[in-house]
Design a protein around this motif. Structure first.
Motif, PDB file in Angstrom:
ATOM      1  N   SER A   1       7.104 -18.105 107.992  1.00 37.08           N
ATOM      2  CA  SER A   1       7.902 -17.474 109.220  1.00 37.08           C
ATOM      3  C   SER A   1       6.960 -16.030 109.427  1.00 37.08           C
ATOM      4  O   SER A   1       6.379 -15.801 108.611  1.00 37.08           O
ATOM      5  CB  SER A   1       9.262 -17.069 108.737  1.00 37.08           C
ATOM      6  OG  SER A   1       9.413 -16.120 107.667  1.00 37.08           O
ATOM      7  N   GLU A   2       7.406 -15.398 110.618  1.00 34.81           N
ATOM      8  CA  GLU A   2       6.626 -14.165 110.803  1.00 34.81           C
ATOM      9  C   GLU A   2       7.420 -13.257 109.950  1.00 34.81           C
ATOM     10  O   GLU A   2       6.339 -12.407 109.687  1.00 34.81           O
ATOM     11  CB  GLU A   2       7.272 -13.813 112.239  1.00 34.81           C
ATOM     12  CG  GLU A   2       6.478 -12.910 112.737  1.00 34.81           C
ATOM     13  CD  GLU A   2       6.671 -12.429 114.267  1.00 34.81           C
ATOM     14  OE1 GLU A   2       6.420 -11.195 114.888  1.00 34.81           O
ATOM     15  OE2 GLU A   2       6.809 -13.597 114.958  1.00 34.81           O
TER      16      GLU A   2
ATOM     17  N   TYR B   1      -2.433 -14.486 110.852  1.00 32.53           N
ATOM     18  CA  TYR B   1      -1.604 -15.198 111.529  1.00 32.53           C
ATOM     19  C   TYR B   1      -2.418 -16.454 112.406  1.00 32.53           C
ATOM     20  O   TYR B   1      -2.039 -17.211 112.346  1.00 32.53           O
ATOM     21  CB  TYR B   1      -1.289 -14.160 112.977  1.00 32.53           C
ATOM     22  CG  TYR B   1       0.130 -13.530 112.662  1.00 32.53           C
ATOM     23  CD1 TYR B   1       1.388 -13.874 113.294  1.00 32.53           C
ATOM     24  CD2 TYR B   1       0.211 -12.498 111.710  1.00 32.53           C
ATOM     25  CE1 TYR B   1       2.586 -13.361 112.952  1.00 32.53           C
ATOM     26  CE2 TYR B   1       1.469 -11.916 111.366  1.00 32.53           C
ATOM     27  CZ  TYR B   1       2.652 -12.232 112.151  1.00 32.53           C
ATOM     28  OH  TYR B   1       3.784 -11.607 111.659  1.00 32.53           O
TER      29      TYR B   1
ATOM     30  N   GLU C   1       4.692 -10.805 107.970  1.00 40.18           N
ATOM     31  CA  GLU C   1       4.687  -9.308 108.314  1.00 40.18           C
ATOM     32  C   GLU C   1       4.861  -8.799 106.720  1.00 40.18           C
ATOM     33  O   GLU C   1       4.542  -7.744 106.524  1.00 40.18           O
ATOM     34  CB  GLU C   1       5.932  -9.131 109.112  1.00 40.18           C
ATOM     35  CG  GLU C   1       5.458  -9.208 110.419  1.00 40.18           C
ATOM     36  CD  GLU C   1       4.507  -8.396 110.850  1.00 40.18           C
ATOM     37  OE1 GLU C   1       4.360  -7.215 110.497  1.00 40.18           O
ATOM     38  OE2 GLU C   1       3.629  -9.049 111.820  1.00 40.18           O
TER      39      GLU C   1
END
Length: 301
Positions: free
Chosen positions: A65-66, A87, A70
């Motif tokens: 997931s983002e 990414y 992060e």
């Protein structure tokens, strides 16, 4: 290029450069078996289980997931270029099979006539348009004159990475060759993350890796960089030393291309040198076309 392998190498090299002190962790002393942070320390800083982080560092990016990316970006203190690269690598790894359009041989890029007219009108500054492989796709007359040494090589389009690593003239032309070499490889590494199946890029990296020990060593570092702004110090064979600043702007109508405009401090010797270069370019017509070699005066001067 193998996105899973690139994820592993990228995360490993980023982890190795950080000490516990730099990451804000206590150092309890003792011998550390790995340079930089341990995997469990990265997982702690990123707020995830060790098992999950280990799986990702091994190149398994399925379903990441983002928020996870992060967290890893913060833990490893990635800059904007490195974060974007991570990414890109994860996206490419999750795409699986090669996109059909990227399996075909890449056709030579060109700019629209309107773009060429615009940069031709910028007569007072050198302007070049490059793609992510560092091919010079277009330039105005002064831009061709500035990089005339790169056009001594027969390959078209002229490629600045090939010039830097395979042409002995580059060692004299770029007064800080080591910095230029590092930046060139970092830009290519960023492009490899965005377009891992670009055949022309793979061929270029293969050629440079085979023929240049310096390139091979820098490529293994997995450092990345965006070509946005900076300085360039060159020794031009016609006008001598030039210290230039450049600004990079993406062309919204030409995907993957960036316009680079070079300027000199007003009143400086470099500013005078650019004016001399413009006069020389006008008399020799050094910017006849992207496919024509520059006049012999550029190489004999």
């Amino acid at each position: 290029m193998d996105s899973r392998s690139d994820i592993r190498e990228f995360l490993t090299t980023r982890r190795a450069r950080l000490t516990p002190e730099q990451a804000g962790l206590p150092n309890f002393g003792g011998r550390r078996r790995v340079p930089g942070l341990r995997r469990e320390e990265v997982a702690l800083l990123a707020g995830m289980s060790v098992e999950y982080y280990v799986r990702l560092e091994r190149g398994n990016a399925t379903g990441v997931s983002e928020s996870v990316l992060e967290g890893i970006s913060r833990a490893l203190q990635l800059d904007d270029a490195e974060r974007t690269h991570l990414y890109d690598l994860v996206r490419s790894a999750n795409e699986g099979a090669r996109p059909r359009q990227q399996q075909r041989p890449a056709r030579q890029q060109q700019v629209r006539p309107g773009v060429q007219q615009t940069i031709d009108a910028m007569t007072g500054v050198p302007v070049v348009v490059q793609n992510g492989r560092l091919d010079v796709v277009a330039a105005n007359r002064l831009g061709f004159a500035l990089f005339s040494e790169a056009y001594v090589q027969p390959q078209r389009p002229a490629n600045l990475a090939r010039f830097v690593f395979l042409d002995p003239r580059a060692q004299t032309f770029f007064r800080h060759w080591d910095d230029t070499a590092y930046q060139s490889v970092a830009v290519l590494r960023s492009e490899a993350g965005r377009a891992p199946y670009d055949r022309a890029l793979s061929d270029l990296v293969g050629e440079l890796s085979t023929r240049s020990d310096a390139f091979r060593s820098l490529w293994a570092s997995h450092d990345v960089r965006e070509h946005r702004t900076g300085t360039k110090s060159v020794h031009h064979p016609v006008v001598g030393d030039l210290d230039l600043s450049y600004e990079g702007m993406e062309l919204s109508s030409e995907r993957g291309l960036i316009l680079l405009a070079y300027t000199a401090e007003p009143g400086s010797s470099s500013h005078d040198g650019l004016q001399l270069l413009a006069n020389w370019a006008a008399t020799t017509d050094a910017a006849a076309s992207t496919s024509s070699p520059v006049p012999t005066e550029a190489t004999d001067a």
